[in-house]
Design a protein around this motif. Structure first.
Motif, PDB file in Angstrom:
ATOM      1  N   THR A 169       0.834  -1.206   0.000  1.00  0.00           N
ATOM      2  CA  THR A 169       0.000   0.000   0.000  1.00  0.00           C
ATOM      3  C   THR A 169       0.863   1.248   0.000  1.00  0.00           C
ATOM      4  N   LYS A 205       0.501   5.131   0.917  1.00  0.00           N
ATOM      5  CA  LYS A 205      -0.353   6.110   1.591  1.00  0.00           C
ATOM      6  C   LYS A 205      -0.043   7.491   1.031  1.00  0.00           C
ATOM      7  N   TRP A 206      -1.072   8.305   0.926  1.00  0.00           N
ATOM      8  CA  TRP A 206      -0.837   9.660   0.420  1.00  0.00           C
ATOM      9  C   TRP A 206       0.132  10.409   1.329  1.00  0.00           C
ATOM     10  N   ASP A 236       2.724   9.143   2.585  1.00  0.00           N
ATOM     11  CA  ASP A 236       4.069   8.766   2.134  1.00  0.00           C
ATOM     12  C   ASP A 236       4.568   9.717   1.054  1.00  0.00           C
ATOM     13  N   ASN A 286      -7.200   8.290   0.414  1.00  0.00           N
ATOM     14  CA  ASN A 286      -6.089   8.308   1.363  1.00  0.00           C
ATOM     15  C   ASN A 286      -4.921   7.408   0.985  1.00  0.00           C
ATOM     16  N   SER A 287      -5.204   6.388   0.188  1.00  0.00           N
ATOM     17  CA  SER A 287      -4.160   5.421  -0.132  1.00  0.00           C
ATOM     18  C   SER A 287      -4.626   4.536  -1.278  1.00  0.00           C
TER      19      SER A 287
END
Length: 659
Positions: A610, A612-613, A615, A638-639
């Protein structure tokens, strides 16, 4: 009382029954029979490891096995990362072993984690083990386990000196003889869609050339032929061949010129801008092409190089932006050789370097390559001889630089090799010295020559490679004949600040396809390889056999949306933004404001990976596109996550959904 006849009848019946019972007892005993089998007694030819080959009853370097001062007579010596996949066949009761880093490495070197995995479940995991640590015992139950994996991995600090010993490794209570396999089978699924019959302009969107130097740029375009090309805004001194799409000439005035290119065929047209930057920088995007080394090594000939150039065009690779056809070692004369084809005088009376008889006319060869709209590359060492013992440049640097330019070469790989025998010590200054000299000499020539520094990442070359005139530099040792070393690309994290237009980190060639034999990499590993090189903005130099390109290999090399990430004009190198267990997320900024993202499963079992935004430093609704499949996935808040197979990868591009 039964009659005698009846008694005889019963006797006849009793004998088969007794025989059956006896046979059943024998079979039952055979079924329950088991044996203890040393892992080193099994055929290990299919074991995969990232350096060297597994050794039977010895350490990986061939010396007696020793862990923490304790000697072992039996076991398997490997090098991280190594994977011993064992099909347990009829079943095994237990696995026992001692594990540790072999004593035959320098103090302070070697860090390994050992794991025993049964049918995807971790049965044992060691802490990080180092040289000098006492051997650790393993004793795990394998009841019900069908497939066993003995995994020795690095401790996330590279594999240097990771000599991993499985000492006295035995399979206890084996019902039948186990077999070592290459690992789970994978299907080579082609994800890249076939090109449309309509024109599509591909390759770099920016091109650098020095004032007054020859321009050779071929518009890379897919689509049905015949196709014609046109250009608006070409600077004075340049012309476009409408049939071939080749831009040639020279440009005297410095500046940035925006040229609008058009490709047209019977079913449509495509238009795209190209920025031509006339100044001091070249190689504004990572070089794309081919190098002969891992296909031909010491046997390369003029005929082989011409065939590779032909194949680059015929296969369509040139239509996707590949342009360099590079000769590696062994084109020169080999001093002292008795072979009439490669022996003889290495230089003429004036000191000019001579090719061997496999290359009768270098200028004719580069002319042939250029006639295809491609560029030509050559190789030499700053030392007295090359790595293969052929003539080097030492003492003739100025002559060789001029010779390469006169022959018409566009790329020079400068390989340290024997220079280590003449330098005044292994210091950063001595590492720089030969590259500073040749960089200066190459820059004085009247044609653009991309300068590739090959000294295996020593002395932190990424910190000074650009200063000495380098356009790309090797950041590590050779991937070599073991393409599983592609994992070296993951060690590029942290080097991203040294990469950019005109100066690129180079983790070595793309070794997939046919390299004397089919690659040992699985399809998923090959997807990971190309995904990583693209994100790293590494030179996309293929080193497999150009004349034996299969559809799967070609699909990996010619996905235009993947190539766009590599050739993005912003020139950013990706870095790791998240690591969760065996999974990693890498990302880079793109010129249009989007993010290019790689999801990687470096583990041995399927995992969900995954991004994540958070990140990526973004928020809100984002549009996600699968670059390998060239299709939009959807919008996410969000991801985004997906299941990836062992050693698999996904490559994404993410935009703000409002764009």
């Amino acid at each position: 009382m039964d009659s005698p006849g009846k008694e005889r009848e019963l006797g006849v019946r009793k004998k088969p029954i007794c025989l059956f019972i006896a046979l059943l007892a024998v079979l039952s005993g055979a079924a329950s029979a088991s044996e203890d089998i040393s892992v080193s007694s099994i055929d290990l030819s299919k074991v995969r490891q990232d350096w060297g080959s597994p050794q039977i009853d010895k350490a990986v370097t061939g010396v007696p096995m020793s862990i923490g001062g304790r000697k072992f007579d039996h076991g398997v010596g490997t090098h991280a990362t190594s994977r011993i996949w064992i099909d347990l066949k009829g079943g095994v009761e237990r696995f026992v072993s001692w594990v540790g880093v072999d004593d035959n490495v320098r103090q302070g070197r070697g860090t390994v984690v050992f794991k025993v995995i049964g049918d995807g479940k971790t049965l044992y995991a060691s802490p990080v083990m180092r040289r000098g640590d006492a051997p650790r015992p393993i004793d795990v139950s394998l009841r019900g386990v069908k497939t066993l994996l003995l995994l020795a991995s690095d401790a996330e600090n590279g594999i240097d000196s990771d000599h991993a010993d499985w000492a006295d490794a035995r399979l206890i209570g084996a019902k039948s003889r186990p077999v070592v396999t290459a690992g789970p089978d994978e299907e080579a699924v082609i994800l890249t869609p076939k090109p449309s019959p309509k024109p599509r302009i591909n390759g770099a969107r920016v091109f650098g050339v020095r004032p007054g130097h020859p321009v050779l740029y071929t518009v890379a375009a897919t689509g049905d032929r015949p196709m014609t090309f046109s250009a608006k805004g070409l600077p004075e001194g340049c012309a476009l061949d409408a049939q071939t799409g080749r831009i040639s000439g020279s440009i005297a005035r410095r500046g940035t010129y925006t040229v609008t290119l058009t490709a047209k065929n019977a079913v449509g047209a495509a238009t795209r801008d190209l920025r031509i930057v006339v100044g001091d920088q070249i190689a504004l995007t990572p070089p794309m092409g081919w190098n002969d080394w891992y296909t031909f090594t010491r046997s390369v000939t003029d005929k082989d190089v011409r065939a590779a150039a032909d194949a680059m065009v015929a296969s369509g690779m040139a239509d996707h932006g590949y342009s360099y056809v590079n000769i590696d070692d062994c084109w020169m004369v080999k001093p002292g050789s008795d072979d009439p084809d490669v022996g003889g005088r290495p230089r003429d009376a004036e000191g000019n370097i001579l090719p061997n008889k496999h290359f009768p006319d270098m200028r004719a060869l580069t002319d042939y390559i250029h006639s295809k709209g491609l560029k030509a590359g050559i190789y030499i060492s700053p030392g007295p001889v090359t790595c293969a013992g052929y003539e080097g440049s030492y003492g003739h640097e100025a002559q060789d630089a001029k010779r390469f330019a006169d022959w018409g070469f566009d790329f020079l790989k400068y390989d340290l090799c024997s220079y280590r025998g003449v330098w005044k010590g292994d210091t950063p200054e001595e590492q720089k010295r030969p590259y500073t000299l040749m960089g200066y000499l190459i820059n004085r020539q009247e044609r653009d020559i991309v300068f590739n520094l090959c000294q295996y990442g020593n002395a932190k070359v990424w910190e000074w490679g650009e200063q000495v005139g380098g356009h790309c530099w090797r950041t590590a040792g050779d991937i070599g004949a073991n393409p599983a070393r592609y994992i070296a690309g993951f060690e590029e994290n942290g080097l991203e600040k040294w990469a950019g237009p005109g100066h690129w980190n180079d983790p070595d060639y793309i070794n997939i396809g046919f390299l004397g034999s089919p690659t040992v990499l699985t399809p998923n590993e090959q997807y990971t390889y190309v995904t990583l090189w693209s994100l790293l903005a590494a030179p996309m130099i293929f080193s497999g056999d150009m004349t034996k390109l299969d559809d799967f290999t070609l699909s990996l090399l010619t996905n235009d949306e993947v190539i766009e990430v590599n050739q993005d004009p912003l020139g950013k190198q990706a870095h790791r933004v998240a690591k969760r267990g065996d999974t990693e997320v890498w990302a880079k900024d793109m010129e249009d404001g989007s993010k290019a993202v790689g999801l990687f499963n470096r583990g041995e079992m399927q995992r969900r990976v995954t991004v994540k935004w958070s990140d990526l430093g973004i928020t809100g609704m984002q549009r996600v596109r699968d670059l390998w499949r060239q299709r939009d996935i959807g919008a996410f808040t969000n991801s985004y996550g997906t299941q990836l197979p062992r050693h698999g990868a996904a490559m994404l591009r993410i935009w703000d959904a409002k764009q």
